[in-house]
Design an enzyme around this catalytic site. Structure first.
Site, PDB file in Angstrom:
ATOM      1  N   ASN A   1       0.864  -1.182   0.000  1.00 27.52           N
ATOM      2  CA  ASN A   1       0.000   0.000   0.000  1.00 27.52           C
ATOM      3  C   ASN A   1       0.902   1.234   0.000  1.00 27.52           C
ATOM      4  OD1 ASN A   1      -1.753   2.080   0.565  1.00 27.52           O
ATOM      5  ND2 ASN A   1      -2.185   1.436   2.667  1.00 27.52           N
ATOM      6  N   TRP A   2       0.966   1.879  -1.154  1.00 26.05           N
ATOM      7  CA  TRP A   2       1.902   3.004  -1.294  1.00 26.05           C
ATOM      8  C   TRP A   2       1.376   4.296  -0.693  1.00 26.05           C
ATOM      9  CZ3 TRP A   2       4.290   2.643  -6.920  1.00 26.05           C
ATOM     10  CH2 TRP A   2       4.998   1.430  -7.019  1.00 26.05           C
ATOM     11  N   LYS A   3       0.127   4.335  -0.327  1.00 23.38           N
ATOM     12  CA  LYS A   3      -0.468   5.560   0.227  1.00 23.38           C
ATOM     13  C   LYS A   3      -0.223   6.737  -0.741  1.00 23.38           C
ATOM     14  CE  LYS A   3       0.079   3.395   4.635  1.00 23.38           C
ATOM     15  NZ  LYS A   3       0.058   3.504   6.077  1.00 23.38           N
TER      16      LYS A   3
ATOM     17  N   HIS B   1      -9.527   0.987   4.970  1.00 25.34           N
ATOM     18  CA  HIS B   1      -8.215   1.213   5.582  1.00 25.34           C
ATOM     19  C   HIS B   1      -8.355   2.227   6.724  1.00 25.34           C
ATOM     20  CE1 HIS B   1      -4.134   2.620   6.216  1.00 25.34           C
ATOM     21  NE2 HIS B   1      -3.759   1.455   5.742  1.00 25.34           N
TER      22      HIS B   1
ATOM     23  N   GLU C   1      -6.672   4.718   7.624  1.00 28.79           N
ATOM     24  CA  GLU C   1      -6.525   6.138   7.265  1.00 28.79           C
ATOM     25  C   GLU C   1      -7.784   6.660   6.574  1.00 28.79           C
ATOM     26  OE1 GLU C   1      -2.731   5.610   5.354  1.00 28.79           O
ATOM     27  OE2 GLU C   1      -1.924   5.136   7.327  1.00 28.79           O
TER      28      GLU C   1
ATOM     29  N   GLU D   1      -5.167  -4.917  10.700  1.00 33.33           N
ATOM     30  CA  GLU D   1      -4.153  -3.877  10.874  1.00 33.33           C
ATOM     31  C   GLU D   1      -4.439  -3.110  12.160  1.00 33.33           C
ATOM     32  OE1 GLU D   1      -2.167  -2.644   6.969  1.00 33.33           O
ATOM     33  OE2 GLU D   1      -4.022  -1.531   7.098  1.00 33.33           O
TER      34      GLU D   1
ATOM     35  N   GLY E   1       2.376   2.559  10.524  1.00 29.73           N
ATOM     36  CA  GLY E   1       3.270   3.694  10.331  1.00 29.73           C
ATOM     37  C   GLY E   1       3.989   4.132  11.595  1.00 29.73           C
TER      38      GLY E   1
ATOM     39  N   SER F   1       3.577  -1.852  10.134  1.00 27.83           N
ATOM     40  CA  SER F   1       5.040  -1.838  10.304  1.00 27.83           C
ATOM     41  C   SER F   1       5.700  -3.167   9.956  1.00 27.83           C
ATOM     42  CB  SER F   1       5.413  -1.382  11.721  1.00 27.83           C
ATOM     43  OG  SER F   1       4.944  -0.058  11.945  1.00 27.83           O
TER      44      SER F   1
ATOM     45  N   GLY G   1       2.947  -1.073   4.210  1.00 28.84           N
ATOM     46  CA  GLY G   1       2.916   0.338   3.829  1.00 28.84           C
ATOM     47  C   GLY G   1       4.301   0.822   3.456  1.00 28.84           C
ATOM     48  N   GLY G   2       4.925   1.559   4.364  1.00 23.89           N
ATOM     49  CA  GLY G   2       6.204   2.214   4.103  1.00 23.89           C
ATOM     50  C   GLY G   2       7.244   1.325   3.438  1.00 23.89           C
TER      51      GLY G   2
END
Ligand code: PGA
Length: 251
Positions: free
Chosen positions: A9-11, A94, A96, A166, A172, A212, A233-234
């Protein structure tokens, strides 16, 4: 045996050119792995990514979708538009989206239904906040999210759903759920799915862990009996790191 799914997930990261450069570095790094790999770039990169991934095994997903097919909905993107870009998956619910953009349970349900009827497979995200965990309310929160998103979903549609657990406090933050926590919740989700949709559905559904996930902790999370993959994610923005996480997920 459930096939693993490792999703990136590149956001809100990566222009179309940056996406192209990621893909050209990433594809040579992954063999015909025994795990499915998918990337979820921003909307503006989907068309380019879809063309570049067409002849590969890497799948494409979108980070969100709107629940109408077309019309006067400024800023919105429909399931059909995502299919036309080559998408197979959509993230739904999600944290966010839930916390920053106000996607509440009824909206999550409408997006899940629209995703399925549009021919895309939803990755339904759910998880508790740190306050909810400390209050001992984790399973109540997950129960409410599960019921709102999946209640009375016909079994043939349910068979296309992927669930991502999640914990909000792990997204994050660099803080990862312990393998015991990830396994405990994933096993609970599988049992809950079994109660609602039957044992074969519970056996089949893929349950991912997200929060994470990094190359150095991926193996301890991806080898758990009830964890069938990861939503990253990151760490999915780096082709080498993401490829290392995918290799860690091969059984
Ligand atoms: P993270 O994000 O890996 O950067 O914690 C996970 C996610 O939001 O899906």
């Amino acid at each position: 045996m459930r096939r693993r799914l490792i999703a990136g997930n590149w956001k809100m990261h990566s222009t179309p050119d940056e996406t192209e450069s990621f893909i050209s570095r990433f594809l040579p790094l992954i063999g015909s792995a025994e795990a499915d790999a998918a990337i979820f770039p921003p909307f503006t990169s989907l068309d380019r990514a879809g063309r570049l991934l067409r002849s590969s095994d890497v799948r494409l997903g979108a980070q969100d979708v709107y629940f109408e097919a077309k019309g006067a909905f400024t800023g919105a993107v429909s399931p059909g538009m995502l299919v036309a870009c080559g998408c197979r998956y959509v993230l739904v619910g999600h944290s966010e989206r839930r916390h920053t953009f106000g996607d509440d349970d009824p909206i999550v349900r409408r997006k899940l239904d629209a995703t399925l009827s549009g021919g895309l497979d939803p990755v339904l995200c759910m998880g508790e906040t740190i306050e909810e965990r400390r209050a001992g309310a984790t399973f109540d929160v997950l129960e409410a999210q599960l019921i709102a998103a999946l209640r009375k979903l016909p079994p043939d549609l349910f068979s296309r759903v992927v669930i991502a657990y999640e914990p909000v406090w792990a997204i994050g933050t660099g803080e990862t759920a312990t393998p015991e926590q990830a396994e405990e919740v994933s096993a609970w989700i599988r049992a809950r799915v079994g109660a609602a949709f039957g044992a074969p559905a519970a056996e089949r559904i893929r349950i991912l862990y997200g929060g994470s996930v990094k190359p150095d902790n991926a193996r301890s999370l991806l080898t758990l009996p009830n964890v069938d993959g990861a939503l990253v994610g990151g760490a999915s923005l780096d082709p080498e790191g993401f490829a290392a996480i995918i290799s860690a997920g091969v059984r």
